[in-house]
Design a protein around this motif. Structure first.
Motif, short mmCIF file in Angstrom:
data_model
loop_
_atom_site.label_atom_id
_atom_site.label_comp_id
_atom_site.label_asym_id
_atom_site.label_seq_id
_atom_site.Cartn_x
_atom_site.Cartn_y
_atom_site.Cartn_z
N ALA A 81 0.60 -1.29 0.09
CA ALA A 81 0.19 -0.01 -0.03
C ALA A 81 0.73 1.39 0.02
N GLU A 82 2.17 1.19 0.68
CA GLU A 82 2.76 2.36 0.78
C GLU A 82 3.43 2.60 -0.60
N LYS A 83 3.98 1.58 -1.02
CA LYS A 83 4.39 1.71 -2.57
C LYS A 83 3.75 2.24 -3.51
N LEU A 84 2.06 1.66 -3.49
CA LEU A 84 1.14 2.31 -4.45
C LEU A 84 1.06 3.51 -4.46
N ALA A 85 0.89 3.99 -3.17
CA ALA A 85 0.38 5.44 -2.66
C ALA A 85 1.46 6.35 -3.26
N LYS A 86 2.74 5.98 -3.36
CA LYS A 86 3.66 7.01 -4.17
C LYS A 86 3.45 7.16 -5.54
N PHE A 87 2.44 6.25 -6.41
CA PHE A 87 2.35 6.60 -7.74
C PHE A 87 1.55 7.83 -8.03
N ASP A 88 2.15 8.60 -9.01
CA ASP A 88 1.34 9.74 -9.35
C ASP A 88 -0.17 9.47 -9.86
N GLU A 89 -0.24 8.61 -10.56
CA GLU A 89 -1.68 7.99 -11.25
C GLU A 89 -2.74 7.72 -10.17
#
Length: 148
Positions: A81-89
């Motif tokens: 979840a933390e990694k996904l939250a960093k994506f601009d999209e």
């Protein structure tokens, strides 16, 4: 935590975030200094997260708004979840209960961008077991956390 005056101020600012403190004060019949102090406190406490423009992505050159359900190895849900939250999209992301571990909403310009996002970004994150993507064909309501 919040009294009726805070709620009334928040309601007005949710309707028009550009409304001046003097206009809020006039509508509520209170001093502008009171509005200014209340809003400052609401920001400091994190109740007001941000002042921002709500944009219609379809009118701003984006054609894909999708909801993606993500299934993750149980021990890696928070990390993923933390990694996904960093994506601009990614516009909205949350850890969930039920059939899937994580739900997110993404906004992209094209099907090609969606494919690249799924394969080149999600596909490279360790711990993701599977995804299920639903593309919104139209949006009938654009909202935000309307709690007042």
């Amino acid at each position: 935590m919040l009294d009726e005056l805070d709620r009334r101020i928040l309601h007005l600012l949710q309707e028009d975030g550009r409304m001046s403190y003097s206009e809020v004060a006039r509508i509520l019949g209170i001093p502008e200094s009171t509005v200014r102090a209340r809003v400052k406190r609401l920001v400091e406490k994190g109740i007001i997260r941000k002042f921002a423009a709500l944009i219609n992505p379809f009118k701003a050159g984006y054609s894909i708004v999708a909801v993606i359900a993500v299934d993750v190895e149980p021990s890696k849900v928070r990390e993923v979840a933390e990694k996904l939250a960093k994506f601009d999209e990614v516009d909205v992301l949350g850890i969930a209960t039920g059939a899937h571990d994580i739900f997110m909403q993404v906004t992209l310009r094209s099907l090609e961008e969606l494919e690249n996002f799924l394969l080149d970004k999600l596909g490279k994150i360790d711990g993701i077991k599977s995804t299920e993507t639903s593309i919104l064909t139209s949006v009938k309501k654009w909202g935000y956390a309307r709690v007042f």
